[in-house]
Enzyme design. Structure first.
Site: not given
Length: 346
Positions: A149-151, A153-154
């Site tokens: 997911g995007c969150y 990953t960061a």
């Protein structure tokens, strides 16, 4: 050339895949699939694709899809891939799933956090979590890959070197993350209405966001130690970008130089992670349109905490770009192939 099929091409991640793959020297968009618009063109939906030769949308047929493509990206809502991916893999296609259906290894956790029925345990066990900076060998051999997911990953790129160092309390993680509106997808709802979002910032799904167990699971997998995070996402009035500000309590004495060296060593050979000078403040604007994750570190000696700032473009590194990066690794290509090496600015 790698023959690529895309399911979900009418969403933001799907159309970003088209943009990236149209510039890829060793892959091309071979087929596009839909559950509702068979025979139609994408151009009336996305006018920026005018002039690009793209296949028309086709109906979903797992047997034909596996025969026609070497790799299939599933840029679908949660709950779709769990049924479709096993059929495709069994017919010989490799799959990169951009939904959350195969990220969690526990069906009970998926059911609890996603409020949907999970995939069969055997397929959850077979799926590889595609964070390439930390799982490269597994990614290379994957038949079914769960794109993070995007969150996560960061957050994970920002936290993993510190988590593996043993310098911090694994129960002390606090993550405050902010995302642009594209993270909510193309669906129309009051929560992403311009008049509701503009000139405002708001938290949502406090203590309930489905990316929480994904982050904890990977931290635990990489360290062998149970991890607990307090994760709070926020919606900000911009289109793309995520800033994750993460905090952890030190239980040993560490210097700024040691922290910086830890991260520079961890990511020395990782082309899409850029470690910024100690104490700097990376901005989402500085990774816009790219597959980079920029990370900066701060040490608060007064509170005994490390503060990690990490920024990504949620549609690229947080979705389509990372999926292409994983594709490159799966097919033995240069990891950076087909991916922008300079962000868009301003």
């Amino acid at each position: 050339m790698i023959r690529v099929g895309i399911v979900g091409a009418t969403g933001y991640s799907g159309v970003e895949l088209i943009r990236l793959l149209s510039q890829h020297p060793q892959a091309h968009v071979n087929r596009l699939y839909t559950s509702s618009a068979e025979g139609e063109s994408l151009v009336p939906v996305f006018q920026h694709l005018t002039g690009h030769a793209l296949p028309r949308l086709e109906a979903i047929d797992p047997v034909r899809m596996a025969s026609d493509n070497d790799l299939i990206f599933l840029a679908t809502p949660a709950g779709v891939s769990s049924a479709l991916s096993p059929q495709l893999v069994e017919k010989g296609a490799r799959v990169i799933d951009l939904s959350g259906d195969f990220r969690l290894s526990s069906p009970e956790q998926y059911r609890s956090w996603y409020k949907k029925e999970p995939a069969a345990q055997e397929w959850l066990d077979r799926a590889v979590f595609g964070l390439p900076e930390w799982n490269r060998e597994s990614v290379a051999d994957a038949a079914l890959l769960a794109n993070p997911g995007c969150y996560p990953t960061a957050t994970l790129l920002g936290l993993l070197p510190l988590a593996k160092s043993g310098w911090v309390d694994p129960q002390s993680w606090i993550v405050d993350a902010k995302s642009g509106v594209s993270g909510a997808g193309r669906g129309v709802s009051l929560g992403v209405h311009f008049s509701e979002v503009n000139e405002s910032i708001s938290a949502y799904k406090v203590g309930q966001h489905q990316h929480t167990p994904e982050i904890e699971q990977e931290l635990c997998r990489q360290t062998g130690v149970e991890q607990l995070i307090q994760f709070t996402p926020h919606l900000v009035p911009m289109t793309r970008g995520i800033l994750a500000t993460s905090y952890a309590k030190l239980h040993t004495s560490v210097t700024a130089e040691q922290l910086q060296a830890l991260y520079e060593t961890a990511y020395a050979d990782k082309p899409f992670v850029r470690i910024r000078p100690f104490g700097s403040h990376p901005r989402t604007k500085e990774v816009y349109g790219s597959n980079y994750c920029d990370i900066a570190l701060h040490l608060d000696e007064r509170t005994g905490r490390v503060i990690v700032l990490s920024v990504i473009d949620n549609v690229v590194k947080g979705a389509a770009g990372q999926a292409v990066q994983n594709m490159n690794i799966m097919f033995g290509l240069e990891e950076t192939s087909g991916l922008p090496i300079v962000p868009v600015f301003p």
